[in-house]
Design an enzyme around this catalytic site. Structure first.
Site, mmCIF file in Angstrom:
data_model
loop_
_atom_site.group_PDB
_atom_site.id
_atom_site.type_symbol
_atom_site.label_atom_id
_atom_site.label_comp_id
_atom_site.label_asym_id
_atom_site.label_seq_id
_atom_site.Cartn_x
_atom_site.Cartn_y
_atom_site.Cartn_z
ATOM 1 N N GLN A 78 0.627 -1.401 0.005
ATOM 2 C CA GLN A 78 0.034 -0.001 -0.236
ATOM 3 C C GLN A 78 0.921 1.217 0.084
ATOM 4 O OE1 GLN A 78 -3.429 -0.292 0.347
ATOM 5 N NE2 GLN A 78 -3.512 1.838 -0.334
ATOM 6 N N PHE A 79 1.251 1.630 -1.193
ATOM 7 C CA PHE A 79 2.140 3.049 -1.361
ATOM 8 C C PHE A 79 1.545 4.124 -0.681
ATOM 9 C CE2 PHE A 79 0.182 3.631 -5.427
ATOM 10 C CZ PHE A 79 0.251 4.927 -5.425
ATOM 11 N N THR A 80 0.212 4.193 -0.842
ATOM 12 C CA THR A 80 -0.498 5.501 -0.514
ATOM 13 C C THR A 80 -0.475 5.638 0.989
ATOM 14 O OG1 THR A 80 -2.603 4.094 -0.453
ATOM 15 C CG2 THR A 80 -2.092 5.108 -2.519
#
Length: 146
Positions: A78-80
Site C-alpha cells: 500500500q504505497f499510499t
C-alpha cells in the site's frame, strides 16, 4: 516502514475478480515502504505484528498474540500510506519507495512473518486490488519501524 494492522474475522483480496489471497481469523495488513526502509525495518515490524497482544483471552482482555491464537496474515502492499496530504488537494507520494525497493522490502517483510510460523497470504504487488474483510472489534493499529 508503516503498517496499518486490522484484526479480522476473515479477509480476501482480489485482482481482476480473482481471489489471490484469503484468510480467516488473523490480521489484515496494509504495508507501506519508504526510501530508507531496510530488511532490519521489515524484521522489526514483523516481530511486532506477530507478538502484539491484540486478541482476547477467556476473560475478554487483549492478552493474546497472533502466534497465541494461531492466526493468519493477509498482507497487501500500500504505497499510499506514505501519501502526504498537508499541502494542496492532491496527495504527494514522494516519501513512498520506488517500486523495486518497495517490493524487495515488502517481500522481506512477508518472509520474516512466515519464518515465525505464521500463514501469510498476499495481494499482487503493484496491482489494482479489491479487498473485503470483517474488522474484528474493530481493532485497528498503526505499526511503524521509525
Amino acid at each position: 516502514m508503516r503498517v496499518v494492522l486490522q484484526r479480522t474475522k476473515r479477509a480476501e483480496v482480489r485482482v481482476n475478480d480473482e481471489v489471490v489471497g484469503k484468510i480467516d481469523r488473523g490480521v489484515m495488513l496494509l504495508v507501506g515502504v519508504t526510501h530508507e526502509d531496510t530488511h532490519e525495518d521489515a524484521a522489526y515490524v514483523a516481530e511486532k505484528v506477530v507478538n502484539l497482544r491484540i486478541f482476547e483471552d477467556e476473560l475478554e482482555k487483549m492478552n493474546l498474540s497472533l502466534l497465541d491464537v494461531e492466526g493468519s496474515v493477509l498482507s497487501v502492499s500500500q504505497f499510499t500510506l506514505y501519501g502526504d496530504c498537508r499541502k494542496g488537494r492532491r496527495p504527494n507520494f514522494m516519501a513512498a519507495a520506488k517500486p523495486d525497493h518497495a517490493e524487495e522490502i515488502y517481500e522481506s517483510f512477508n518472509k520474516e512473518l512466515r519464518s515465525k510460523g505464521v500463514t501469510v497470504e498476499t495481494g499482487t504487488f503493484g496491482a489494482m486490488m479489491d479487498i473485503d474483510f470483517v474488522n474484528d472489534g474493530p481493532v485497528t493499529l498503526l505499526v511503524e519501524s521509525k
